[in-house]
Design a protein around this motif. Sequence first.
Motif, mmCIF file in Angstrom:
data_model
loop_
_atom_site.group_PDB
_atom_site.id
_atom_site.type_symbol
_atom_site.label_atom_id
_atom_site.label_comp_id
_atom_site.label_asym_id
_atom_site.label_seq_id
_atom_site.Cartn_x
_atom_site.Cartn_y
_atom_site.Cartn_z
ATOM 1 N N MET A 141 -10.696 -2.123 4.589
ATOM 2 C CA MET A 141 -9.253 -1.930 4.430
ATOM 3 C C MET A 141 -8.807 -2.393 3.041
ATOM 4 S SD MET A 141 -6.213 -1.074 5.508
ATOM 5 C CE MET A 141 -6.175 -0.936 7.309
ATOM 6 N N PHE A 142 -9.296 -3.542 2.627
ATOM 7 C CA PHE A 142 -8.949 -4.093 1.316
ATOM 8 C C PHE A 142 -9.403 -3.168 0.192
ATOM 9 C CE2 PHE A 142 -10.144 -6.918 -2.284
ATOM 10 C CZ PHE A 142 -8.882 -7.359 -2.614
ATOM 11 N N LEU A 143 -10.636 -2.658 0.294
ATOM 12 C CA LEU A 143 -11.168 -1.775 -0.746
ATOM 13 C C LEU A 143 -10.403 -0.456 -0.809
ATOM 14 C CD1 LEU A 143 -13.629 -2.105 -2.726
ATOM 15 C CD2 LEU A 143 -13.458 -3.848 -0.973
ATOM 16 N N VAL A 144 -10.053 0.102 0.345
ATOM 17 C CA VAL A 144 -9.349 1.389 0.365
ATOM 18 C C VAL A 144 -7.981 1.254 -0.287
ATOM 19 C CG1 VAL A 144 -8.270 3.099 1.873
ATOM 20 C CG2 VAL A 144 -10.586 2.320 2.351
ATOM 21 N N ILE A 145 -7.258 0.187 0.032
ATOM 22 C CA ILE A 145 -5.943 -0.014 -0.591
ATOM 23 C C ILE A 145 -6.093 -0.199 -2.096
ATOM 24 C CG2 ILE A 145 -3.909 -1.497 -0.677
ATOM 25 C CD1 ILE A 145 -4.327 -2.096 2.274
ATOM 26 N N ASN A 146 -7.156 -0.874 -2.517
ATOM 27 C CA ASN A 146 -7.407 -1.035 -3.954
ATOM 28 C C ASN A 146 -7.707 0.298 -4.629
ATOM 29 O OD1 ASN A 146 -7.878 -3.785 -5.640
ATOM 30 N ND2 ASN A 146 -7.869 -4.194 -3.442
ATOM 31 N N THR A 147 -8.544 1.133 -3.987
ATOM 32 C CA THR A 147 -8.894 2.413 -4.612
ATOM 33 C C THR A 147 -7.703 3.365 -4.697
ATOM 34 O OG1 THR A 147 -9.654 3.311 -2.475
ATOM 35 C CG2 THR A 147 -11.309 2.289 -3.872
ATOM 36 N N SER A 148 -6.700 3.137 -3.836
ATOM 37 C CA SER A 148 -5.515 4.002 -3.904
ATOM 38 C C SER A 148 -4.705 3.730 -5.169
ATOM 39 C CB SER A 148 -4.634 3.791 -2.667
ATOM 40 O OG SER A 148 -4.035 2.505 -2.683
ATOM 41 N N GLY A 149 -4.895 2.541 -5.753
ATOM 42 C CA GLY A 149 -4.311 2.262 -7.070
ATOM 43 C C GLY A 149 -2.804 2.263 -7.126
ATOM 44 N N LEU A 150 -2.130 1.731 -6.091
ATOM 45 C CA LEU A 150 -0.666 1.699 -6.102
ATOM 46 C C LEU A 150 -0.160 0.871 -7.269
ATOM 47 C CD1 LEU A 150 2.042 2.363 -4.835
ATOM 48 C CD2 LEU A 150 1.789 0.368 -3.338
ATOM 49 N N THR A 151 0.370 1.543 -8.278
ATOM 50 C CA THR A 151 0.869 0.882 -9.487
ATOM 51 C C THR A 151 2.336 1.228 -9.675
ATOM 52 O OG1 THR A 151 -1.317 1.044 -10.509
ATOM 53 C CG2 THR A 151 0.543 0.596 -11.966
ATOM 54 N N LEU A 152 3.179 0.209 -9.642
ATOM 55 C CA LEU A 152 4.610 0.447 -9.794
ATOM 56 C C LEU A 152 5.001 0.611 -11.252
ATOM 57 C CD1 LEU A 152 6.022 -2.134 -7.195
ATOM 58 C CD2 LEU A 152 5.394 0.265 -6.846
ATOM 59 N N ILE A 153 4.218 0.028 -12.159
ATOM 60 C CA ILE A 153 4.555 0.084 -13.591
ATOM 61 C C ILE A 153 3.316 0.526 -14.370
ATOM 62 C CG2 ILE A 153 5.508 -1.190 -15.544
ATOM 63 C CD1 ILE A 153 6.647 -3.212 -13.571
ATOM 64 N N VAL A 186 -1.774 7.584 2.422
ATOM 65 C CA VAL A 186 -2.856 8.323 3.074
ATOM 66 C C VAL A 186 -4.036 7.390 3.355
ATOM 67 C CG1 VAL A 186 -4.630 10.101 2.726
ATOM 68 C CG2 VAL A 186 -2.240 10.589 2.171
ATOM 69 N N GLY A 187 -4.413 6.584 2.365
ATOM 70 C CA GLY A 187 -5.518 5.652 2.552
ATOM 71 C C GLY A 187 -5.231 4.628 3.631
ATOM 72 N N LEU A 188 -4.022 4.103 3.625
ATOM 73 C CA LEU A 188 -3.632 3.086 4.600
ATOM 74 C C LEU A 188 -3.637 3.662 6.013
ATOM 75 C CD1 LEU A 188 -2.684 0.125 4.636
ATOM 76 C CD2 LEU A 188 -0.339 0.961 4.495
ATOM 77 N N LEU A 189 -3.027 4.829 6.182
ATOM 78 C CA LEU A 189 -2.944 5.448 7.506
ATOM 79 C C LEU A 189 -4.323 5.875 8.002
ATOM 80 C CD1 LEU A 189 0.298 7.590 7.024
ATOM 81 C CD2 LEU A 189 0.066 5.464 8.309
ATOM 82 N N ALA A 190 -5.139 6.457 7.113
ATOM 83 C CA ALA A 190 -6.477 6.910 7.518
ATOM 84 C C ALA A 190 -7.341 5.737 7.964
ATOM 85 C CB ALA A 190 -7.154 7.656 6.365
#
Length: 408
Positions: A141-153, A186-190
Amino acid sequence: MVLNWIWISFFLIAFVVAVIRLCMGDASVFQDIMDSTFSSAKTGFEISLGLTGVLSLWLGIMKIGEKGGLVNTFARRLTPIFSRLFPDLPKDDPAYGHIFMNFAANMLGLDNAATPMGLKAMERMQQLNEQKERASDPMIMFLVINTSGLTLIPVSILVYRAQLGAAQPADVFIPILLATFFSTMVGLLATCLVQRIRFDRVLVLFLGGLSAIVALIIWGFTRLPAVKIGPVSTSAANIILLLVIMGFIISGIRAKINVYEAFVEGAKDGFHTAVRIIPYLVAILVGIGVFRASGAMDSLVGGIGWLVEKCGLDNRFVGALPTALMKPLSGGGARGMMIDAMTTYGVDSFVGRLACLFQGSTDTTFYILAVYFGSVNIKNTRNAVSLGLLVDLAGILAAIFIGYLFFG
């Protein structure tokens, strides 16, 4: 196992493509491949060596936070949310604090700060992992959220556009935010579906709140003049980063610990961590380098372009595809592809802007897997690779759709 076969495939496909090119009269292809192996191995070592200072700095700061109690405070506050996303972790576990700090640094585009914090989170999760060579559900779970690369700035992308003379360097800001938010969801839900995590009221409110925060950021930045978005983003990230450091130091002072000694104790781990990840990083970068040098990447992009054209679809996005296909493999390679697209097609062209969206929509899947799993000697990555690649696909599709919506 999946990563093993992907790595082998890099070499097999590269060899087949190289033989074809040799038969067509390209006698230098094998020389290019061998040059790439040595160059990539050197790059892998240099990256690991370059991480030593950054790792030492941030692991030292994290040690102050641990001894000062700030990490435990984060863990307690985040337990209601993270205990649902990471149900196998004990409540109030210090890992929650490390996970939060990693996510926050990523959202602010502070890659150098995010990696050490992520490694600290992986180290803690490995301590709780009963099968030491097999990735646990919280790790995945941690790796998937990291690979999604959510960057606000996306500071670096805005800077590159400004340097290349874009009329409005920040015009890709909102499209990037939308694309990376979509890939993260998508990554989080999957991953929740695969791990059979139940969506209760707290989790739904959390996801809704995250969506509201993104919407608020979009609203706030749309009210700024375009020329101020980049400077404001950079200043905000730097101020928040300094506040984090000061907060950790103050927590150490309040806990009456020797702050300097705590920093040195944590910093010592930076060197050992950097050394541990060298073989994993060299392995993945050499495989990627061989794949690129053989011409397999160019052939893949050309094939996609031909297929899209035969289907009668608009194929303008194909010019930016090298950035999208390189991003899961190499952050530096994707950055080079993005800059090449902007210089070749024009910084304000559709392809130039779309390349920026590809660069900002996800993170470097294989690099993250190699560094994070390699740091704790995980050999069986289970479904982390397939979920990470699903995130990459979602980010690519979202970037193309949003690119046409905003700039097409």
